[in-house]
Design a protein around this motif. Structure first.
Motif, PDB file in Angstrom:
ATOM      1  N   ARG A 152      -9.685  12.240   2.629  1.00  0.00           N
ATOM      2  CA  ARG A 152      -9.506  12.760   1.073  1.00  0.00           C
ATOM      3  C   ARG A 152      -8.759  14.146   0.907  1.00  0.00           C
ATOM      4  NH1 ARG A 152     -14.609  10.885   0.748  1.00  0.00           N
ATOM      5  NH2 ARG A 152     -14.668   8.728  -0.405  1.00  0.00           N
ATOM      6  N   ARG A 184       6.141  12.017  -6.003  1.00  0.00           N
ATOM      7  CA  ARG A 184       5.203  10.764  -6.242  1.00  0.00           C
ATOM      8  C   ARG A 184       3.897  10.866  -6.763  1.00  0.00           C
ATOM      9  NH1 ARG A 184       4.406   7.919  -1.276  1.00  0.00           N
ATOM     10  NH2 ARG A 184       6.193   8.895  -0.285  1.00  0.00           N
ATOM     11  N   THR A 185       3.266   9.976  -7.281  1.00  0.00           N
ATOM     12  CA  THR A 185       1.788   9.986  -7.605  1.00  0.00           C
ATOM     13  C   THR A 185       1.077   9.162  -6.471  1.00  0.00           C
ATOM     14  OG1 THR A 185       2.163   7.995  -8.838  1.00  0.00           O
ATOM     15  CG2 THR A 185       2.216  10.029  -9.984  1.00  0.00           C
ATOM     16  N   SER A 186      -0.110   9.716  -6.218  1.00  0.00           N
ATOM     17  CA  SER A 186      -0.790   8.814  -5.071  1.00  0.00           C
ATOM     18  C   SER A 186      -1.582   7.935  -5.621  1.00  0.00           C
ATOM     19  CB  SER A 186      -1.864  10.135  -4.398  1.00  0.00           C
ATOM     20  OG  SER A 186      -2.646  10.313  -5.310  1.00  0.00           O
ATOM     21  N   TRP A 187      -2.075   7.067  -4.761  1.00  0.00           N
ATOM     22  CA  TRP A 187      -2.932   6.002  -5.244  1.00  0.00           C
ATOM     23  C   TRP A 187      -4.231   6.397  -6.032  1.00  0.00           C
ATOM     24  CZ3 TRP A 187      -8.292   5.437  -3.736  1.00  0.00           C
ATOM     25  CH2 TRP A 187      -8.857   4.050  -4.302  1.00  0.00           C
ATOM     26  N   SER A 188      -4.661   7.468  -5.571  1.00  0.00           N
ATOM     27  CA  SER A 188      -5.901   8.142  -6.314  1.00  0.00           C
ATOM     28  C   SER A 188      -5.492   8.544  -7.467  1.00  0.00           C
ATOM     29  CB  SER A 188      -6.809   9.041  -5.507  1.00  0.00           C
ATOM     30  OG  SER A 188      -6.099  10.044  -5.664  1.00  0.00           O
ATOM     31  N   GLU A 189      -4.433   8.956  -7.686  1.00  0.00           N
ATOM     32  CA  GLU A 189      -3.882   9.572  -9.133  1.00  0.00           C
ATOM     33  C   GLU A 189      -3.522   8.449  -9.828  1.00  0.00           C
ATOM     34  OE1 GLU A 189      -0.514  11.877  -7.781  1.00  0.00           O
ATOM     35  OE2 GLU A 189      -1.712  13.755  -7.878  1.00  0.00           O
ATOM     36  N   CYS A 208      -0.812   7.847   3.973  1.00  0.00           N
ATOM     37  CA  CYS A 208      -1.393   6.569   4.255  1.00  0.00           C
ATOM     38  C   CYS A 208      -1.484   6.239   5.642  1.00  0.00           C
ATOM     39  CB  CYS A 208      -0.417   5.613   3.679  1.00  0.00           C
ATOM     40  SG  CYS A 208       0.064   5.865   1.901  1.00  0.00           S
ATOM     41  N   HIS A 268       6.554   3.755   1.683  1.00  0.00           N
ATOM     42  CA  HIS A 268       7.123   4.414   2.742  1.00  0.00           C
ATOM     43  C   HIS A 268       8.548   4.936   2.429  1.00  0.00           C
ATOM     44  CE1 HIS A 268       4.923   2.377   6.276  1.00  0.00           C
ATOM     45  NE2 HIS A 268       4.146   3.284   5.376  1.00  0.00           N
ATOM     46  N   GLY A 309       0.782  -1.396  -0.223  1.00  0.00           N
ATOM     47  CA  GLY A 309       0.041  -0.139  -0.221  1.00  0.00           C
ATOM     48  C   GLY A 309       0.721   1.451  -0.089  1.00  0.00           C
ATOM     49  N   ALA A 310       1.172   1.688   1.247  1.00  0.00           N
ATOM     50  CA  ALA A 310       1.904   2.798   1.347  1.00  0.00           C
ATOM     51  C   ALA A 310       3.568   2.661   0.639  1.00  0.00           C
ATOM     52  CB  ALA A 310       2.090   3.074   2.741  1.00  0.00           C
ATOM     53  N   ASP A 317      -7.101   7.935   0.208  1.00  0.00           N
ATOM     54  CA  ASP A 317      -8.234   7.991  -0.684  1.00  0.00           C
ATOM     55  C   ASP A 317      -8.941   6.810  -0.610  1.00  0.00           C
ATOM     56  OD1 ASP A 317      -6.141  10.010  -2.234  1.00  0.00           O
ATOM     57  OD2 ASP A 317      -8.334  10.774  -1.956  1.00  0.00           O
ATOM     58  N   LYS A 359      -1.435  14.410  -0.281  1.00  0.00           N
ATOM     59  CA  LYS A 359      -1.486  13.254  -0.939  1.00  0.00           C
ATOM     60  C   LYS A 359      -0.540  11.981  -0.720  1.00  0.00           C
ATOM     61  CE  LYS A 359       0.080  14.792  -5.227  1.00  0.00           C
ATOM     62  NZ  LYS A 359       0.650  14.818  -6.496  1.00  0.00           N
ATOM     63  N   SER A 360       0.666  12.211   0.042  1.00  0.00           N
ATOM     64  CA  SER A 360       1.324  11.026   0.170  1.00  0.00           C
ATOM     65  C   SER A 360       0.724  10.291   1.397  1.00  0.00           C
ATOM     66  CB  SER A 360       2.521  11.502   0.370  1.00  0.00           C
ATOM     67  OG  SER A 360       2.806  12.402   1.689  1.00  0.00           O
ATOM     68  N   PRO A 378      -3.769   3.568   1.381  1.00  0.00           N
ATOM     69  CA  PRO A 378      -3.618   5.086   1.031  1.00  0.00           C
ATOM     70  C   PRO A 378      -5.044   5.779   1.488  1.00  0.00           C
ATOM     71  CG  PRO A 378      -3.119   3.847  -1.158  1.00  0.00           C
ATOM     72  CD  PRO A 378      -3.647   2.648   0.256  1.00  0.00           C
TER      73      PRO A 378
END
Lengths: 633, 633
Positions: B229, A170-175, B236, A164, A161-162, B262, B233-234, B260
């Motif tokens: 949300r 970085r791109t986020s999960w939602s991105e 988690c 670390h 997931g994270a 979101d 963005k980072s 994460p």
């Protein structure tokens, strides 16, 4: 075989106590002989381990197909064709075997088994009987549940997931989710395109995601779950919760037994999000064509973008195309003389908007199966006057009786308390050979008929034409063979029994401006004044969609979808032994069909997703016993 | 007691094999004596069954409170006050007892127990030691998990869902949900109003719904999950998945270890829907006043309706008011001289919009705990130049070390494989007396320090001030006592260790137009040029919200929220033995506080919901040992 009241599923439950001595040893001995004969690819030796009447159903493991070998000859053929390359080994029981019985009372040994192949890991269920003093297999189910090297990321392998550690930009999960969803057709193609985002497409989409197969699910409805939300208000699931779980995320312990439609809609919508299924709503597929050179499909879609509201044309080039448009093909709409003169509303059941506009109106429902009953009841509840035109007999089973007698041994709180998990229940169900399933079902329906005798009498007294299937084997066989011809009663039958809803049998002769006219032998005919006519007249085969979206040639090549070839009403022979074209390779490379009820969507999405994953990873998947086509629609 | 490397949790795991003979018998004998003495309300006899140093923690069952009796005197008091009316009986072990050990190596017998009371059913955990040749209780946890006659509708009691049978003019499930949501304040009042719809309010809302207590959850954010949300963005989760499950609907087996933000937001949003929690987003509470005559609250809210977009004033009159506004009270914002002259952006960490606007800018973060690190790392990732002003030492623990060493025995795949379910893990955690919890924790943090020695050395070499809590007991004790003073490292510490982010220690003297000026003893001071100042300077006590929404008098009456009275930094004595005001009755009738991390939200929502249900049903709930107030904020 004579019929008895014994239910192997019931026996399994009664055997939940300490295992009978000997059962495990007998199973182990048989498995050792089986494994040794397979290792030698000795077809005759393997066949000799099976009973005269025997069935070996394989879900992928040996055949890369879903197929039942019936009898020693077919068993031997399968061994000759598949044993060597399959490399099946390490057969073992996964828990103590138990003593049980066949429907005819013959004692059996039942054993849960595990094994592995060159490329995967399997599990199954074995039933031994004694024949001529030897333990032989009466039924054997072998299934592949996982591919080596491509195990799903669960439990100890769940994704981290994270990320670390700090990373610039970085791109986020939602991105990443957003990029995935929007990128299809732009910077990459889905390996699998699933057309149809109901529970079938959604369950398959979740499995493919877990197997990391790039996949996209598309549906014409706006949001996941709309297929349920848009139905009329009284609709609830007819199957009880234990039967209905989706993969990975079972309904919680406090979920109702029969979930209301909007609650199911919400669950499906949530499921798509948390299972990270890439899903395009408001998307119509306009055409799909196979490019044999590249081995891909060219699929044209119209997508209304959820944020901009703009409709755009998109071209996707998946390698695999799955039609998960629902068990129903295209609506069958009869064309009665004078239909164009009718001044009221008329539509197929699939287009019925619900009862709200019809308070105080007269409604004629043509047909007397599931949709007809649901619609008739909803109209009555809303104050319409309803007449049902029944053209052929219907199998009626009350929902509670189905739940308790039909499903209870496998899918219920009691079953869970007896250690019958959803997975086990699915495998037990899958292990019952279609050829003899009626033997297991008939006693259940005899019990149901006894239980509900008064109910059935009242229905017949009201004039309703009842059946229990051509051979008394009831609902599930009708469902498997034709997907229609029944109604799971959740209240409409009472309205018929007490006359609140009228049932008539004369055939429809014509429509006039304000009535449906039945042919009762008189010259005037029998007039049914009507403001609304609903054609609850069923659907064609699923490959009707293939004909429309792809081509009639491809539809014909693939042939009829669903049914067993049981030579019963609407399921002409010859015997095929498996659901035509469902969840397995078809005669059209790259074209697949998925669907069925929630149980089938859940269970068979596993095998379909593994077949697609294997192809995606370039594994060798030689298909044995690819079903020939006997009917084009 | 001397410290050793023994971890009772670890010992529990090592004892997963066959139970030592005698443990179960010893536990059973003690329970029989305990039950008999309770039945006689014989306080001295009960006290005699406890060790000199002993702890009896009760969650509701005896005391209708969350309270720990320490030592024989307090045990006797509790028996005198509660035994007769509690009617505790049927004490039994629910599985074989095991041999274990205390942190100091003393052998213990651990036993999971069940029991019942007049009004409910309980479970708990008993630890026996030998003292003067007798088995006595070292620790006893008793909890109530269910009220007789008000059992939740799960499994065999799950709701039916469908109303089979035709009914004229039925309302559908979704219509009923809609009516419920819109009816609050109109045709009916919520019995419980939960202010705050993060994971705490949501978990409590789900429990109350399952217990059929009319309840409404309100939050200023628009959608459930927005609290996550809206974060940068980072972000988690810092706690691993096994620790984080919500009630009823655990995260699935393929959920990531550190979800994460979101994804958590999505889960919370869907949880609210499928758990049927009545939730008003976009709703602000403007005031709440207690009406002692009616025993209700008058709460004024502004609600922006999700469909119309109109904001309306609503008045609700709940009987019970729960503040679930998060562990943090109101932001502490220091006022530095010259702050008004600063031309850049400045805000408390809670108002930080994220790093997007600060690429290439200079950022000064005041504070060095969790928020400070998260924000500093996010800014660095986005290309800002970051300086952290550390004003006091921080406890740093790496996320993986916390997960493996700190939590692993109870919350991990391995724990699950060892039979430590989430419920058991929560109860084991709850059974460790706060008074001696440091003894359990210190060895874990010694191990962590050893493991990560090189990491800590590098941090200190970079100038960072480290601690492991006042007594070396590490993260969880700091969390429990003050909810701050630590950072679970997910990457920011590396930036400090390698100098990418600068850390300074001089105190802030003033702000000028374009810089933060530190007091380094010189007249000019040390200038930190800045475009952005983030005050990562913590929060006040949760009763600050009570002061604002209700009144300062009520806030003072209730007193400080959180903390144990450990007489460590930011947690002044006297010793209170439980989290102040959390999940239990307060000095203000009808006012409650809920929250904590995901584990506490999950576990303690059970006991808070049962207390609210009992009152709703008019059960007698005499509160024993209601905590006095020692600190008003």
């Amino acid at each position: 075989m004579s019929q008895t009241l014994d239910h192997p599923e019931v026996d399994l439950r009664e055997q939940a106590g300490p295992p009978a001595p000997g059962a495990s040893e007998r199973a182990a001995a048989w498995l050792a002989a089986f494994e040794a004969a397979l290792a030698r690819a000795d077809a005759d030796a393997v066949a000799g381990l099976f009973a005269t009447d025997s069935y070996w159903r394989d879900l992928i493991a040996f055949t890369w197909n879903i197929t039942t070998a019936e009898g020693r000859g077919q068993v031997a053929e399968r061994v000759r064709a598949t044993a060597e390359r399959t490399g099946a080994r390490s057969f073992a029981t996964s828990e103590p075997a138990t003593d049980a019985a066949a429907p005819d009372g013959r004692p059996t040994v039942e054993a849960w088994i595990t094994f592995e192949t060159e490329v995967g890991r399997g599990k199954g269920l074995l039933r031994l009987v004694e024949e001529d003093g030897e333990d032989v297999a009466w039924t054997l189910l072998t299934t592949l549940h996982e591919l080596k090297g491509f195990e799903e990321h669960q439990d100890g392998r769940r994704p981290r997931g994270a990320e670390h550690g700090a990373q610039r930009d970085r791109t986020s999960w939602s991105e990443r989710r957003e990029a995935s969803l929007e990128g299809w057709g732009q910077d990459r193609q889905p390996h699998v395109l699933v057309i149809g985002g109901g529970q079938g497409g959604i369950a398959l989409g979740a499995r493919l995601r877990q197997l990391e197969v790039p996949a996209l699910v598309v549906d014409a409805h706006e949001r996941p779950g709309d297929q349920w939300r848009g139905r009329y208000k009284s609709l609830c699931l007819h199957d009880p919760v234990w039967y209905d779980h989706l993969p990975y995320l079972p309904f919680p312990r406090n979920w109702p037994v029969f979930a209301p439609k909007d609650k199911i809609g919400d669950w499906l919508e949530m499921y798509v999000r948390v299972m990270e299924v890439d899903y395009w709503g408001s998307t119509r597929v306009t055409s799909a064509a196979r490019d044999e050179e590249t081995g891909t499909w060219e699929v044209h879609l119209e997508r209304r973008h959820p944020e901009t509201g703009e409709t755009e044309d998109v071209v996707l080039r998946p390698t695999e195309l799955v039609l998960a448009t629902g068990m129903s093909g295209k609506p069958n709409v009869p064309t009665f003389p004078g239909a164009e003169s009718f001044r009221g509303d008329q539509h197929h059941s699939s287009a019925h908007p619900g009862p709200d506009a019809y308070r105080g109106k007269k409604a004629v429902v043509v047909g007397a199966n599931n949709s007809a009953h649901d619609i008739a009841a909803a109209l009555w509840e809303h104050g319409a006057e309803v007449t049902v035109v029944q053209r052929s007999s219907t199998h009626i089973v009350r929902s509670d009786s189905l739940m308790e007698v039909g499903l209870g041994a496998l899918y219920s709180e009691e079953a869970l308390a007896n250690g019958v998990t959803t997975e086990k229940a699915d495998l037990v169900f899958a292990s019952l050979p279609y050829k003899i399933m009626h033997e297991f079902q008939i006693p259940l329906y005899q019990e149901i008929e006894r239980r509900d005798r008064a109910f059935y009498d009242r229905l017949e007294a009201a004039g309703f034409w009842l059946d229990f299937g051509d051979d008394g084997s009831g609902l599930f066989m009708k469902y498997l063979s034709r997907g229609s011809g029944y109604y799971i009663d959740v209240g409409a039958s009472e309205l018929i029994a007490d006359g609140s809803v009228t049932v008539v049998h004369e055939p429809v002769r014509e429509l006039v401006e304000d009535a449906v006219v039945l042919d009762d032998g008189t010259s005037d005919g029998k007039r049914l004044p009507a403001d609304l006519v609903v054609y609850a007249t069923g659907y064609g085969s699923m490959n009707g969609w293939a004909a429309d979206l792809i081509s009639p040639e491809v539809a014909d090549r693939v042939g009829r979808v669903w049914g067993l070839g049981s030579d019963t009403t609407k399921d002409p022979g010859p015997w095929e032994g498996e659901q035509r074209n469902m969840w397995k390779p078809t005669q059209q490379e790259g074209l697949w069909f998925h669907g069925g009820n929630l149980h089938q969507s859940r269970h068979y999405s596993l095998y379909l997703s593994l077949q697609l994953k294997a192809r995606y990873e370039g594994l060798d998947t030689p298909v044995h016993e690819l079903a020939p086509v006997h009917h084009t629609r």
